[in-house]
Write a protein that holds these residues in place. Structure first.
Motif, PDB file in Angstrom:
ATOM      1  N   ARG A  64       5.254   4.022 -16.494  1.00  0.00           N
ATOM      2  CA  ARG A  64       4.746   4.408 -15.526  1.00  0.00           C
ATOM      3  C   ARG A  64       3.767   3.220 -14.863  1.00  0.00           C
ATOM      4  N   LEU A  65       4.824   2.920 -14.230  1.00  0.00           N
ATOM      5  CA  LEU A  65       5.271   1.043 -14.228  1.00  0.00           C
ATOM      6  C   LEU A  65       4.343   0.776 -12.787  1.00  0.00           C
ATOM      7  N   GLU A  66       3.359  -0.063 -13.120  1.00  0.00           N
ATOM      8  CA  GLU A  66       2.748  -0.320 -11.547  1.00  0.00           C
ATOM      9  C   GLU A  66       1.940  -1.779 -11.373  1.00  0.00           C
ATOM     10  N   VAL A  67       2.418  -2.067 -10.205  1.00  0.00           N
ATOM     11  CA  VAL A  67       2.300  -3.560  -9.610  1.00  0.00           C
ATOM     12  C   VAL A  67       0.814  -3.550  -8.439  1.00  0.00           C
ATOM     13  N   GLN A  68       0.346  -4.413  -8.065  1.00  0.00           N
ATOM     14  CA  GLN A  68      -0.336  -5.258  -7.576  1.00  0.00           C
ATOM     15  C   GLN A  68       0.363  -5.884  -6.276  1.00  0.00           C
ATOM     16  N   THR A 124      -3.121  -0.750  -6.384  1.00  0.00           N
ATOM     17  CA  THR A 124      -1.626  -0.620  -7.497  1.00  0.00           C
ATOM     18  C   THR A 124      -1.208   0.335  -6.788  1.00  0.00           C
ATOM     19  N   ARG A 125       0.503  -0.136  -6.908  1.00  0.00           N
ATOM     20  CA  ARG A 125       1.205   0.809  -6.161  1.00  0.00           C
ATOM     21  C   ARG A 125       2.966   0.425  -7.335  1.00  0.00           C
ATOM     22  N   HIS A 126       3.691   1.790  -7.012  1.00  0.00           N
ATOM     23  CA  HIS A 126       4.867   1.320  -7.421  1.00  0.00           C
ATOM     24  C   HIS A 126       5.663   0.591  -7.522  1.00  0.00           C
ATOM     25  N   LEU A 127       6.663  -0.364  -8.510  1.00  0.00           N
ATOM     26  CA  LEU A 127       7.669  -1.147  -8.292  1.00  0.00           C
ATOM     27  C   LEU A 127       8.860  -1.042  -7.226  1.00  0.00           C
ATOM     28  N   LEU A 128       8.450   0.604  -7.280  1.00  0.00           N
ATOM     29  CA  LEU A 128      10.020   1.056  -6.579  1.00  0.00           C
ATOM     30  C   LEU A 128       9.710   0.983  -4.344  1.00  0.00           C
ATOM     31  N   ALA A 168      11.717  -1.007  -2.656  1.00  0.00           N
ATOM     32  CA  ALA A 168      12.799  -0.932  -2.399  1.00  0.00           C
ATOM     33  C   ALA A 168      12.917  -0.386  -1.289  1.00  0.00           C
ATOM     34  N   THR A 169      13.892   0.257  -1.233  1.00  0.00           N
ATOM     35  CA  THR A 169      14.149   0.932   0.012  1.00  0.00           C
ATOM     36  C   THR A 169      13.965   2.464  -0.620  1.00  0.00           C
ATOM     37  N   ARG A 170      13.737   2.416  -1.795  1.00  0.00           N
ATOM     38  CA  ARG A 170      13.046   4.184  -2.260  1.00  0.00           C
ATOM     39  C   ARG A 170      11.737   4.533  -1.603  1.00  0.00           C
ATOM     40  N   GLY A 171      11.086   3.548  -0.938  1.00  0.00           N
ATOM     41  CA  GLY A 171       9.688   4.218  -1.138  1.00  0.00           C
ATOM     42  C   GLY A 171       9.352   4.040   0.454  1.00  0.00           C
ATOM     43  N   LEU A 172      10.705   4.139   0.942  1.00  0.00           N
ATOM     44  CA  LEU A 172      10.049   4.658   2.564  1.00  0.00           C
ATOM     45  C   LEU A 172       9.908   6.127   2.846  1.00  0.00           C
ATOM     46  N   HIS A 227       7.317   7.086 -10.004  1.00  0.00           N
ATOM     47  CA  HIS A 227       7.257   6.898  -8.304  1.00  0.00           C
ATOM     48  C   HIS A 227       6.280   7.332  -7.896  1.00  0.00           C
ATOM     49  N   ALA A 228       6.729   9.394  -7.996  1.00  0.00           N
ATOM     50  CA  ALA A 228       5.632  10.171  -7.087  1.00  0.00           C
ATOM     51  C   ALA A 228       4.647  10.288  -7.623  1.00  0.00           C
ATOM     52  N   LEU A 229       4.270   9.789  -9.407  1.00  0.00           N
ATOM     53  CA  LEU A 229       2.799  10.302  -9.326  1.00  0.00           C
ATOM     54  C   LEU A 229       2.611   8.971  -9.488  1.00  0.00           C
ATOM     55  N   ALA A 230       2.279   7.770  -8.623  1.00  0.00           N
ATOM     56  CA  ALA A 230       2.444   6.722  -7.830  1.00  0.00           C
ATOM     57  C   ALA A 230       1.137   7.047  -7.018  1.00  0.00           C
TER      58      ALA A 230
END
Length: 817
Positions: A284-288, A306-310, A313-317, A340-343
């Motif tokens: 559950r990698l999250e970044v600021q 707090t949001r996810h690393l992805l 990336a374009t995967r966040g669209l 990513h979804a859980l974030a």
């Protein structure tokens, strides 16, 4: 049957069990060392060995017949030894690597040597079994039954071994079975006892010092192991492949991140399956980050979230457009997209991952490697194939369905062209579309490549899908955003709103991404932050989205028509018809690496045909082909060889959809066909081998093949949601009728020849084997070009040819029921 004859029949069954299991072992070994399981080539190895054995018997049949009692146990011992030592022998001149085949000419020799080494156990086993057939022709039906029944048992036994025994040990354990067969038909002498002890050293050496298969230096895992201080911290083999976890201090996760990302990419372990990247153990990698960066949030807000690393990336669209409450992640692997979804705080995340070994590892044995992600109360994990899960859950609706990433960084060289990808067929995507809520979306991320193929094929599939559903204005339902490495594509059930279009633009602008498809996208927007290698790509996208896509399919140099369940090869883009055009645009040395899988299939077809002609047919000219009606002998047995193999290869490829895994599909098909064929062979001795019987049997086979070509998959669809044991049993039942009648044709033919043209029997076996060997690769090529239905049609035509040829085939030894 006398006691000694029973022992011989049982030895045939035991050896058949060993060699059919060994076929599936070779598939697993090739999956690790190469890029594909090459089921068709492995089957051809076995058929080549048996065919060459038939030819050898034809050349030396009198000597072998006179020395039957000594030859039989010796051949079993040689089979055992060659099986146990095959892993060591294939590497004595260097490792064969598919990727180097068109770069290093020595690889051609290594490929041929590898092929022949793996064919050796089948040669010795085939020679022993064929010798039994020849020596006890009066009991051919019973012996053929033991042969095929043992083979069927081997296809099932090996699955249990895969789950319980490490893969490197299995060849040596299987080698003990031919040794047991040798003991059953042994000569009672001290010399032979000493010989058995000597030969036993082969399997024992493999058990005490097993050979671990190496992986190609061009596989992702090999590159990871080249990092400083890299090490394999976990390894486990099973029917789904060889799982390995690589840890390295310099191994970082940065999947085409935005250049605006200011953090440091995290160091993470990576899980590989057969040397291929399965997933990063991300957890559950999250970044600021800043809330103002998100397109759908208030641009005036400045607070840190707090949001996810992805999200970088374009995967966040899809998460920038809407807030999905229910998410379905297909082929979830190590759970990166689940994380990513859980974030984004959904109410439920459903993960579907077919690799049950990986699931067991990440839920039972090492859940901490992914922060117990699959044990999260909001997450449900299912260990089934994508299509099986969809069939079982027809009433469930999802706000977002995430498919696995297509391609790889830097391209894949077309190594996956031979893989059946049933989760990317038009039928699969239609099923997914039906599982969407009113505001639901399907998201797919594709790695950039040149020339473009994967992205165009995905877009073409979605355009055809929307047209079949009667949805107009495709650009209102399809959205895409690109950066320097990936393109994320979104298919929405409802039209995108103006607010969502603005959110997509803001998401792209804040991440330095470029919108590729938006309702009112401009040329400047498309190429603002990330310069395209060829701007013609934009014109191609527009043609598929707005123009005459059928004309584009005809004119484009690559095959980008949607993959279907009849042709489920999503990564197959090159056809025989496209080769001349490609040669005009690209250097001949570049061509193989645009689609290595397709070119390799063509090369192996040539190799297999040459090997079968040289080792099976040419030596037979030494003994000559005497007797009458030789052309009808050729037509009869060539039809059997082609028809049976075409039917078998298609079933293996089709049942990957039904059973969800190539090894299971191959084992189920081999078990069903061989068991039922063995029963048919056994029953054949109760019928006269006259013209009427052969016409009726052949006619039934032709009709059944044609019916199965049209009705088999609809019949299987009804039971797609059943448990795997029930589906395997269903396969055995459904395949029993055609296989039963197919098993009759070969002994019928031999009995007719034994009546007046006995000298043609070696040629009959040689022709059958030669065409069977060649048909394995040929069936794969035809399936790539035209689909499975055409291959089934050719199989029916081959048996029709056999049926007609039976009218002029020899005379029969009549046997009353």
């Amino acid at each position: 049957m006398p006691l000694k004859s029973r022992a011989i029949a049982l030895s045939v069954g035991i050896t058949s069990l060993a060699v059919i299991s060994f076929q599936l072992v070779i598939m697993q070994l090739l999956s690790i060392s190469q890029w594909h399981h090459f089921a068709y080539m492995v089957i051809s190895m076995a058929m080549l060995g048996f065919g060459a054995a038939g030819t050898f018997l034809a050349l030396f049949r009198e000597w072998l017949k006179r020395n039957f009692d000594r030859a039989m146990p010796l051949l079993y011992l040689l089979c055992s030894l060659s099986m146990a030592l095959s892993g060591r022998l294939v590497g004595i001149f260097g490792e064969f690597d598919t990727f180097l085949l068109f770069f290093d000419r020595s690889q051609i020799g290594l490929m041929s040597f590898t092929y022949l080494v793996y064919a050796l156990p089948f040669f010795f086993a085939g020679l022993a079994i064929t010798l039994v057939f020849y020596h006890h022709v009066a009991h051919i039906g019973t012996l053929y039954f033991f042969n095929l029944a043992g083979s069927a048992a081997g296809a099932l036994v090996i699955i249990g071994l895969f789950w319980t025994v490490p893969l490197p040990l299995i060849p040596s354990l299987l080698a003990l079975l031919p040794m047991l067969a040798a003991w059953m038909v042994r000569i009672r002498s001290r010399r032979f006892a000493a010989l058995m002890v000597l030969f036993l050293l082969g399997p024992l050496s493999g058990i005490l010092a097993p050979v671990t298969p190496g992986i190609s230096e061009f596989k992702p895992m090999y590159g990871s192991l080249q990092l400083p201080d890299a090490e394999v911290i976990y390894e486990e083999s099973g029917p789904y492949g060889l799982l390995q976890v690589v840890r390295a201090p310099a191994q970082r996760f940065a999947p085409a991140l935005s250049l605006q990302y200011r953090g440091e990419p995290p160091v993470r372990d990576v899980l590989f399956n057969n040397g291929e990247y399965l997933g990063t153990l991300l957890g559950r990698l999250e970044v600021q980050g800043n809330d103002r960066e998100e397109g759908h949030l208030d641009p005036g807000r400045q607070s840190v979230s707090t949001r996810h690393l992805l999200d970088y990336a374009t995967r966040g669209l899809p998460f920038a457009l809407r807030q999905p409450e229910s998410v379905l992640v297909l082929k979830s692997a190590t759970g990166t997209d689940v994380s990513h979804a859980l974030a984004h705080s959904p109410s439920r995340v459903t993960a579907v991952e077919p690799n049950r070994q990986a699931n067991r590892l990440l839920t039972d044995r090492r859940p901490e490697w992914i922060d117990s992600l699959y044990l999260h109360p909001k997450v449900s994990l299912y260990g089934s194939s994508v299509r099986t899960w969809l069939a079982r859950n027809t009433d469930i609706r999802k706000d977002l369905i995430i498919l696995p990433v297509i391609g790889a960084f830097g391209g894949t060289s077309g190594v996956h062209a031979l893989q059946e990808e049933y989760h990317f067929t038009l039928e699969a995507l239609l099923e997914m579309y039906d599982r969407l809520t009113a505001k639901g979306m399907i998201a797919v991320t594709v790695w950039a490549e040149y020339p473009p193929r994967n992205s165009l094929k995905l877009l073409a599939t979605w355009r055809v899908l929307l047209e079949e559903l009667g949805v107009d204005a495709a650009d209102s339902h399809i959205m895409a955003v690109r950066n320097w490495g990936t393109i994320t594509w979104i298919l929405s059930r409802s039209a995108f709103t103006d607010e969502e279009v603005r959110a997509a633009r803001a998401f792209s602008r804040n991440r330095s991404f470029d919108p590729l498809i938006l309702p009112d996208v401009t040329d400047e927007e498309r190429d603002y932050f990330n310069m395209a290698e060829d701007r013609m790509f934009f014109d191609q996208v527009d043609t598929l989205l707005y123009g005459n896509y059928e004309a584009f399919f005809r004119d484009y140099i690559f095959e980008i028509r949607p993959a279907t369940d009849n042709r489920p090869f999503f990564s197959h883009f090159m056809t025989l018809g496209s080769v001349p055009g490609l040669l005009r645009q690209y250097d001949v040395r570049e061509l193989p690496y645009m689609e290595l899988g397709f070119i390799l299939a063509a090369v192996t077809l040539v190799q297999i045909v040459l090997a079968s002609v040289i080792l099976i047919i040419l030596p037979l000219f030494r003994v000559g082909w005497q007797g009458t009606r030789r052309r009808y002998t050729f037509l009869y047995f060539s039809g059997i060889g082609i028809g049976f193999m075409f039917f078998e290869i298609v079933l293996i490829q089709k049942l990957v959809l039904y059973l969800g895994q190539p090894v299971y599909a191959t084992a189920a098909v081999l078990a069903a066909l061989l068991l039922s064929s063995g029963a048919g062979s056994y029953a054949s001795s109760r019928f006269r081998a006259d013209h009427r019987t052969l016409l009726r049997t052949g006619g039934v086979i032709v009709v059944l093949i044609l019916l199965y070509a049209l009705l088999l998959m609809p019949l299987l669809d009804v039971s797609m949601s059943w448990p795997i044991p029930a589906r395997v049993a269903n396969v055995v039942v459904l395949l029993a009728p055609p296989a039963f009648f197919m098993g009759m044709m070969f002994p019928f033919g031999l009995r007719r020849l034994s009546g007046s043209n006995e000298t043609q029997i070696p040629w009959a076996c040689g022709v059958d084997s030669c065409l069977s060997v060649s048909a394995t690769a040929l069936a794969t090529m035809i399936a790539l070009e035209t689909g499975f239905v055409v291959v089934m049609g050719v199989a029916a035509a081959a048996y029709a040819l056999t049926t007609l040829a039976s009218l002029r085939l020899g005379d029969a030894i009549q046997q009353n029921p």
